[in-house]
Design a protein around this motif. Structure first.
Motif, PDB file in Angstrom:
ATOM      1  N   SER A 125      43.649  81.552   8.781  1.00  0.00           N
ATOM      2  CA  SER A 125      43.624  82.962   9.175  1.00  0.00           C
ATOM      3  C   SER A 125      44.813  83.684   8.554  1.00  0.00           C
ATOM      4  CB  SER A 125      43.678  83.084  10.704  1.00  0.00           C
ATOM      5  OG  SER A 125      42.604  82.395  11.320  1.00  0.00           O
ATOM      6  N   TYR A 126      44.530  84.723   7.777  1.00  0.00           N
ATOM      7  CA  TYR A 126      45.585  85.525   7.148  1.00  0.00           C
ATOM      8  C   TYR A 126      45.922  86.714   8.051  1.00  0.00           C
ATOM      9  CZ  TYR A 126      45.228  82.929   2.776  1.00  0.00           C
ATOM     10  OH  TYR A 126      45.254  81.929   1.829  1.00  0.00           O
ATOM     11  N   TYR A 127      47.219  86.982   8.161  1.00  0.00           N
ATOM     12  CA  TYR A 127      47.662  88.068   9.037  1.00  0.00           C
ATOM     13  C   TYR A 127      47.133  89.419   8.567  1.00  0.00           C
ATOM     14  CZ  TYR A 127      50.722  85.106  11.816  1.00  0.00           C
ATOM     15  OH  TYR A 127      51.191  84.142  12.678  1.00  0.00           O
ATOM     16  N   GLU A 128      47.079  89.632   7.261  1.00  0.00           N
ATOM     17  CA  GLU A 128      46.676  90.944   6.753  1.00  0.00           C
ATOM     18  C   GLU A 128      45.195  91.219   6.960  1.00  0.00           C
ATOM     19  OE1 GLU A 128      47.754  91.588   2.734  1.00  0.00           O
ATOM     20  OE2 GLU A 128      49.923  91.651   3.123  1.00  0.00           O
ATOM     21  N   THR A 129      44.375  90.190   6.921  1.00  0.00           N
ATOM     22  CA  THR A 129      42.921  90.409   6.992  1.00  0.00           C
ATOM     23  C   THR A 129      42.299  89.938   8.298  1.00  0.00           C
ATOM     24  OG1 THR A 129      42.591  88.303   5.837  1.00  0.00           O
ATOM     25  CG2 THR A 129      42.626  90.322   4.508  1.00  0.00           C
ATOM     26  N   HIS A 130      42.697  88.769   8.772  1.00  0.00           N
ATOM     27  CA  HIS A 130      42.048  88.199   9.954  1.00  0.00           C
ATOM     28  C   HIS A 130      42.800  88.455  11.246  1.00  0.00           C
ATOM     29  CE1 HIS A 130      40.814  85.381   6.580  1.00  0.00           C
ATOM     30  NE2 HIS A 130      39.668  85.922   6.960  1.00  0.00           N
ATOM     31  N   VAL A 150      53.499  88.730  13.924  1.00  0.00           N
ATOM     32  CA  VAL A 150      53.640  87.809  12.795  1.00  0.00           C
ATOM     33  C   VAL A 150      54.679  86.738  13.118  1.00  0.00           C
ATOM     34  CG1 VAL A 150      54.219  87.603  10.348  1.00  0.00           C
ATOM     35  CG2 VAL A 150      53.023  89.635  11.185  1.00  0.00           C
ATOM     36  N   THR A 151      54.303  85.484  12.868  1.00  0.00           N
ATOM     37  CA  THR A 151      55.214  84.367  13.092  1.00  0.00           C
ATOM     38  C   THR A 151      56.309  84.364  12.037  1.00  0.00           C
ATOM     39  OG1 THR A 151      53.438  83.028  14.040  1.00  0.00           O
ATOM     40  CG2 THR A 151      55.375  81.851  13.241  1.00  0.00           C
ATOM     41  N   VAL A 175      64.994  83.312   6.962  1.00  0.00           N
ATOM     42  CA  VAL A 175      63.849  83.631   7.812  1.00  0.00           C
ATOM     43  C   VAL A 175      62.828  84.436   7.014  1.00  0.00           C
ATOM     44  CG1 VAL A 175      63.079  84.823   9.889  1.00  0.00           C
ATOM     45  CG2 VAL A 175      65.260  83.597   9.895  1.00  0.00           C
ATOM     46  N   VAL A 176      61.589  83.937   6.968  1.00  0.00           N
ATOM     47  CA  VAL A 176      60.507  84.627   6.261  1.00  0.00           C
ATOM     48  C   VAL A 176      59.333  84.807   7.215  1.00  0.00           C
ATOM     49  CG1 VAL A 176      61.177  83.764   3.998  1.00  0.00           C
ATOM     50  CG2 VAL A 176      59.585  82.429   5.403  1.00  0.00           C
ATOM     51  N   LYS A 177      58.528  85.813   6.941  1.00  0.00           N
ATOM     52  CA  LYS A 177      57.353  86.075   7.766  1.00  0.00           C
ATOM     53  C   LYS A 177      56.149  85.315   7.216  1.00  0.00           C
ATOM     54  CE  LYS A 177      58.706  90.526   9.674  1.00  0.00           C
ATOM     55  NZ  LYS A 177      58.301  91.939   9.922  1.00  0.00           N
ATOM     56  N   ALA A 178      55.416  84.690   8.139  1.00  0.00           N
ATOM     57  CA  ALA A 178      54.258  83.890   7.732  1.00  0.00           C
ATOM     58  C   ALA A 178      53.159  84.781   7.160  1.00  0.00           C
ATOM     59  CB  ALA A 178      53.722  83.110   8.923  1.00  0.00           C
ATOM     60  N   GLU A 179      52.458  84.243   6.183  1.00  0.00           N
ATOM     61  CA  GLU A 179      51.320  84.941   5.593  1.00  0.00           C
ATOM     62  C   GLU A 179      50.007  84.510   6.254  1.00  0.00           C
ATOM     63  OE1 GLU A 179      51.576  83.750   1.576  1.00  0.00           O
ATOM     64  OE2 GLU A 179      53.363  84.950   1.113  1.00  0.00           O
ATOM     65  N   ARG A 180      49.975  83.282   6.739  1.00  0.00           N
ATOM     66  CA  ARG A 180      48.741  82.744   7.300  1.00  0.00           C
ATOM     67  C   ARG A 180      49.052  81.668   8.344  1.00  0.00           C
ATOM     68  NH1 ARG A 180      49.707  81.386   2.198  1.00  0.00           N
ATOM     69  NH2 ARG A 180      50.180  79.206   1.717  1.00  0.00           N
ATOM     70  N   ASP A 181      48.123  81.463   9.249  1.00  0.00           N
ATOM     71  CA  ASP A 181      48.147  80.354  10.200  1.00  0.00           C
ATOM     72  C   ASP A 181      47.001  79.410   9.871  1.00  0.00           C
ATOM     73  OD1 ASP A 181      50.322  81.334  11.515  1.00  0.00           O
ATOM     74  OD2 ASP A 181      49.240  82.009  13.305  1.00  0.00           O
ATOM     75  N   ARG A 203      46.604  70.673  15.360  1.00  0.00           N
ATOM     76  CA  ARG A 203      47.876  71.116  14.783  1.00  0.00           C
ATOM     77  C   ARG A 203      47.757  72.570  14.332  1.00  0.00           C
ATOM     78  NH1 ARG A 203      50.104  68.067   9.588  1.00  0.00           N
ATOM     79  NH2 ARG A 203      48.366  69.215   8.650  1.00  0.00           N
ATOM     80  N   LEU A 204      48.753  73.360  14.711  1.00  0.00           N
ATOM     81  CA  LEU A 204      48.837  74.749  14.269  1.00  0.00           C
ATOM     82  C   LEU A 204      50.042  74.872  13.355  1.00  0.00           C
ATOM     83  CD1 LEU A 204      47.944  77.722  14.425  1.00  0.00           C
ATOM     84  CD2 LEU A 204      49.463  77.983  16.402  1.00  0.00           C
ATOM     85  N   GLN A 205      49.807  75.372  12.136  1.00  0.00           N
ATOM     86  CA  GLN A 205      50.858  75.460  11.129  1.00  0.00           C
ATOM     87  C   GLN A 205      50.919  76.869  10.553  1.00  0.00           C
ATOM     88  OE1 GLN A 205      51.503  72.055   8.445  1.00  0.00           O
ATOM     89  NE2 GLN A 205      51.098  73.445   6.745  1.00  0.00           N
ATOM     90  N   ALA A 206      52.121  77.406  10.422  1.00  0.00           N
ATOM     91  CA  ALA A 206      52.326  78.714   9.799  1.00  0.00           C
ATOM     92  C   ALA A 206      52.852  78.498   8.382  1.00  0.00           C
ATOM     93  CB  ALA A 206      53.312  79.543  10.617  1.00  0.00           C
ATOM     94  N   GLU A 207      52.392  79.344   7.448  1.00  0.00           N
ATOM     95  CA  GLU A 207      52.789  79.177   6.052  1.00  0.00           C
ATOM     96  C   GLU A 207      53.124  80.519   5.418  1.00  0.00           C
ATOM     97  OE1 GLU A 207      50.023  75.256   4.977  1.00  0.00           O
ATOM     98  OE2 GLU A 207      49.687  77.164   3.962  1.00  0.00           O
ATOM     99  N   ALA A 208      54.103  80.482   4.541  1.00  0.00           N
ATOM    100  CA  ALA A 208      54.466  81.638   3.709  1.00  0.00           C
ATOM    101  C   ALA A 208      54.764  81.097   2.319  1.00  0.00           C
ATOM    102  CB  ALA A 208      55.676  82.365   4.279  1.00  0.00           C
TER     103      ALA A 208
END
Length: 400
Positions: free
Chosen positions: A197-202, A208-209, A218-224, A248-253
């Protein structure tokens, strides 16, 4: 795009939906352990029991302990040991209401009674640790078997997953990009799913994580990325049931990754032909120790402030201002006797303290009753005066 050689999506989806039929009538027990990034030194351990009698009678009991991740010792706060108890019950005997009891240890200290019984039960059952076994993932109101349609499927192919035959399905859903693995040799039961799931679209509008990276800061995640793996399937009465789930839930940037939460849930007992009455699965618990009770209406207004006296919930207020059907429904509910109770305690409801909206509504109804009564009195009085005047007029006429 699906090719002409691709398996028929609708046939696979039908088999997938049928793989959940066993949940319609069953008793199951589960053990769960989960950890998240926000409390990395703690583990949450849960024991869950669920009974479903074809939807007519439903219950869940959840026991939770919070322990130190290193020592496995029970943690404490200002209220004492961090162990919690919840009991949710919906049956014909509850008159269409959902009863949700909670306590800090192993009994019920507070009780909430929900007017929208079936809906409230389901909404709370959907956030239990067993939710993924039903196809549901946290924060969504509909399970995968309902969200996934032949129109949303982009690709299906036959693959091997950990040495087992599998159909890998790729689909684009409103909630994210889905990859789902189903086992055709095990009744198309779930093997694994991944939702990106992308923060901008979904997830527009979601908070934002933020990820802490030793190089970038510190960076803002793009997707979970939510990933669930199902294993240890057992053939129980012809149904292939996964007995273990790892989530498992993972945040990525970019290349930065951070595991936000991990959870393991194991089904420890599954009974597809339970004798609910013999096991006492739907017996009402003992509410005699309840200190706080709220009644939640369908519009989410609440009635509260009850006192427990002699096995009854009472309050010094005129019963006539309370919905008669509500009173009758709750008065029909009887609690199970405790060791100190010779006869079952009766759960009845009188209003003591209401939320502001309910108070305003009751005052309006009270004034309506008063004005109606006043109108009747005025009309009656006028009619009496008219008869007296007419009688005197007739008497005067005869005398003249």
């Amino acid at each position: 795009m699906l090719s002409a050689q691709s398996p028929d999506p609708e046939s696979i989806l039908e088999e997938f939906r049928n793989s959940f039929v066993w949940l319609d009538n069953c008793s199951l027990s589960a053990s769960a352990v989960f950890w998240d990034e926000y409390d990395p030194n703690e583990l949450w351990k849960e024991e869950i029991t669920i009974h479903n009698d074809s939807g007519e009678r439903r219950r869940f009991v959840q026991k939770t302990q919070v322990v130190n991740a290193e020592t496995d010792q029970l943690t404490h706060d200002a209220d004492g040991p961090r162990q919690y108890y919840k009991d949710g019950l919906y049956t014909p005997e509850t008159q269409g209401f959902f009863l949700r009891g909670e306590g800090l240890h192993d009994g019920i200290d507070s009780l909430r009674v929900y007017e929208a019984g079936a809906q409230r039960y389901q909404s709370l059952a959907d956030i239990l640790a067993t939710r993924e076994f039903t196809g549901l993932f946290y924060g969504r109101e509909r399970p995968l078997q309902e969200l996934l349609t032949s129109e949303t499927i982009k690709n299906i192919e036959k693959v091997d997953l950990d040495g087992q035959s599998s159909y890998r399905i790729e689909a684009e859903l409103e909630v994210g990009s889905l990859t789902l693995w189903l086992a055709p040799d095990m009744g198309y039961a779930m093997q694994k799913w991944r939702v990106v799931s992308y923060y901008e679209t979904h997830m527009a509008g979601y908070e934002v994580t933020e990820i802490s990276d030793p190089v970038q800061g510190v960076v803002k995640a793009e997707r979970d990325i939510l990933e669930c793996t199902f294993s240890e399937h057992q053939n129980i009465e012809g149904h292939f049931i996964p007995m273990k789930m790892e989530r498992r839930l993972q945040a990525e940037a970019g290349d930065v990754q951070k595991i936000m939460k991990e959870e393991t849930v194991e089904l420890t007992k599954v009974d597809l032909f339970p004798d609910f009455d013999a096991s006492g699965a739907f017996e009402l618990p003992d509410y005699s120790r309840v200190k706080f009770t709220d009644f939640i209406r369908k519009d989410n207004t609440s009635i509260s402030g009850f006192k427990w006296e002699g096995g009854h919930l009472v309050a010094p207020m005129d019963e006539q201002l309370v919905d008669t059907k509500l009173l009758e429904g709750l008065a029909a509910i009887h609690t199970a006797p405790s060791d100190n109770t010779k006869a079952p305690a009766k759960l009845s409801l009188l209003v003591n303290k209401l939320d502001p909206e309910a108070v305003i509504q009751m005052k309006e109804e009270a004034w309506l009753y008063i004005l109606t009564a006043a109108g009747v009195i005025v009309l009656t009085s006028g009619w009496v005066v008219y008869k007296i005047i007419k009688k005197k007029s007739q008497h005067s006429g005869k005398a003249s």
